[in-house]
Design a protein around this motif. Structure first.
Motif, short mmCIF file in Angstrom:
data_model
loop_
_atom_site.label_atom_id
_atom_site.label_comp_id
_atom_site.label_asym_id
_atom_site.label_seq_id
_atom_site.Cartn_x
_atom_site.Cartn_y
_atom_site.Cartn_z
N ILE A 191 61.16 -12.63 0.16
CA ILE A 191 61.13 -14.03 0.60
C ILE A 191 59.73 -14.62 0.47
O ILE A 191 59.56 -15.79 0.12
CB ILE A 191 61.65 -14.14 2.06
CG1 ILE A 191 63.14 -13.86 2.09
CG2 ILE A 191 61.37 -15.51 2.64
CD1 ILE A 191 63.72 -13.71 3.48
N LYS A 192 58.70 -13.82 0.71
CA LYS A 192 57.33 -14.30 0.62
C LYS A 192 56.83 -14.39 -0.83
O LYS A 192 55.84 -15.05 -1.10
CB LYS A 192 56.40 -13.39 1.42
CG LYS A 192 56.59 -13.51 2.92
CD LYS A 192 55.70 -12.54 3.66
CE LYS A 192 55.97 -12.59 5.16
NZ LYS A 192 55.18 -11.59 5.89
N LYS A 205 60.28 -17.76 -4.82
CA LYS A 205 60.39 -19.12 -4.27
C LYS A 205 60.56 -20.14 -5.39
O LYS A 205 61.31 -21.09 -5.25
CB LYS A 205 59.16 -19.46 -3.45
CG LYS A 205 59.14 -18.81 -2.09
CD LYS A 205 57.91 -19.21 -1.32
CE LYS A 205 57.86 -18.52 0.02
NZ LYS A 205 56.62 -18.84 0.76
N ARG A 206 59.86 -19.91 -6.52
CA ARG A 206 59.95 -20.86 -7.63
C ARG A 206 61.30 -20.79 -8.32
O ARG A 206 61.93 -21.82 -8.57
CB ARG A 206 58.84 -20.58 -8.65
CG ARG A 206 57.59 -21.39 -8.35
CD ARG A 206 56.59 -21.29 -9.46
NE ARG A 206 55.66 -20.21 -9.08
CZ ARG A 206 55.29 -19.22 -9.86
NH1 ARG A 206 55.71 -19.14 -11.09
NH2 ARG A 206 54.47 -18.29 -9.42
N ASN A 207 61.76 -19.58 -8.66
CA ASN A 207 63.01 -19.44 -9.41
C ASN A 207 63.72 -18.15 -8.99
O ASN A 207 63.55 -17.11 -9.63
CB ASN A 207 62.73 -19.45 -10.92
CG ASN A 207 63.99 -19.65 -11.71
OD1 ASN A 207 65.09 -19.63 -11.18
ND2 ASN A 207 63.82 -19.84 -13.01
N PRO A 208 64.52 -18.20 -7.94
CA PRO A 208 65.16 -16.98 -7.44
C PRO A 208 66.14 -16.37 -8.43
O PRO A 208 66.25 -15.14 -8.53
CB PRO A 208 65.87 -17.43 -6.17
CG PRO A 208 65.85 -18.90 -6.17
CD PRO A 208 64.80 -19.35 -7.12
N ARG A 209 66.83 -17.20 -9.20
CA ARG A 209 67.81 -16.65 -10.16
C ARG A 209 67.13 -15.79 -11.22
O ARG A 209 67.63 -14.74 -11.59
CB ARG A 209 68.59 -17.79 -10.83
CG ARG A 209 69.58 -18.43 -9.91
CD ARG A 209 70.38 -19.44 -10.64
NE ARG A 209 71.35 -20.05 -9.74
CZ ARG A 209 72.12 -21.05 -10.04
NH1 ARG A 209 72.04 -21.59 -11.24
NH2 ARG A 209 72.96 -21.55 -9.18
N ASN A 223 65.95 -10.56 -13.63
CA ASN A 223 64.99 -9.55 -14.08
C ASN A 223 65.19 -8.24 -13.34
O ASN A 223 65.13 -7.15 -13.94
CB ASN A 223 63.55 -10.05 -13.89
CG ASN A 223 63.18 -11.11 -14.89
OD1 ASN A 223 63.75 -11.18 -15.98
ND2 ASN A 223 62.24 -11.96 -14.52
N HIS A 224 65.43 -8.33 -12.04
CA HIS A 224 65.63 -7.13 -11.23
C HIS A 224 66.86 -6.35 -11.73
O HIS A 224 66.81 -5.12 -11.87
CB HIS A 224 65.81 -7.53 -9.77
CG HIS A 224 66.07 -6.37 -8.86
ND1 HIS A 224 65.12 -5.44 -8.56
CD2 HIS A 224 67.20 -5.99 -8.21
CE1 HIS A 224 65.64 -4.53 -7.75
NE2 HIS A 224 66.91 -4.85 -7.52
#
Length: 181
Positions: free
Chosen positions: A151-152, A157-161, A166-167
């Motif tokens: 979350i931090k 924060k910019r692009n969660p998708r 990537n993960h």
């Protein structure tokens, strides 16, 4: 003159009595008609005014317009998704893909199988209740800490998708590398 006043009073009293008997008779007739109506129809007819009917028609028409507009928006969105280069419409694909929770469980189960194969039988002794609780507590704390870090994270924060994609790619690559070894 007194006789005339008495006659007038008598006439008015008779008129009032006739009027009251007519009102009572009308009430009785109305009740009898209501009973007959109730036998024919269980519920009395609901009378709607012309204004109410037009308001209902208007509501139905508005509702139909809203539904048509929604369908058009969905159709335009589908066409726009199809226009994207190389990929096409991703919504059906996204609906068919397993959720992240399923992928996470799959990865965990594969790791457990590998750990189970590599450990010696002496190490796989059953844990006591206190040790199980301690292990679960540590796992929960680790999960919470990883979520807090996520979350931090500025990239998340910019692009969660993108970060999630990537993960997942990295997980699959790691799984493929483990399978090849």
């Amino acid at each position: 003159m007194a006789k005339r006043n008495i006659r007038a009073k008598a006439k008015s009293a008779v008129g009032v009595a006739k009027q009251k008997t007519q009102e009572v008779q009308a009430k009785l007739n109305k009740a009898a008609r209501q009973d007959k109506l109730l036998h024919k129809t269980l519920t009395p007819k609901k009378t709607t005014t012309k204004k109410e009917k037009s308001a209902q028609k208007h509501k139905k028409l508005i509702k139909r317009f809203v539904e048509m507009k929604k369908e058009l928006k969905e159709e335009h969105a589908r066409k726009n998704r199809e226009k994207t280069k190389v990929i096409g419409d991703l919504k059906p694909l996204r609906d068919d893909l397993p959720s992240l929770g399923d992928i996470y469980k799959l990865v965990k189960s594969q790791k457990r199988e590998k750990i189970g194969e590599s450990t010696l039988p002496a190490e796989s002794e059953p844990l006591s209740a206190k040790e199980k609780i301690k292990k679960k507590r540590i796992e929960c704390v680790n999960k919470v800490q990883s979520f807090e870090r996520l979350i931090k994270d500025k990239k998340f924060k910019r692009n969660p998708r993108e970060v999630i994609a990537n993960h997942i790619r990295n997980r699959y690559q790691a799984m493929e590398e483990d399978d090849m070894e």
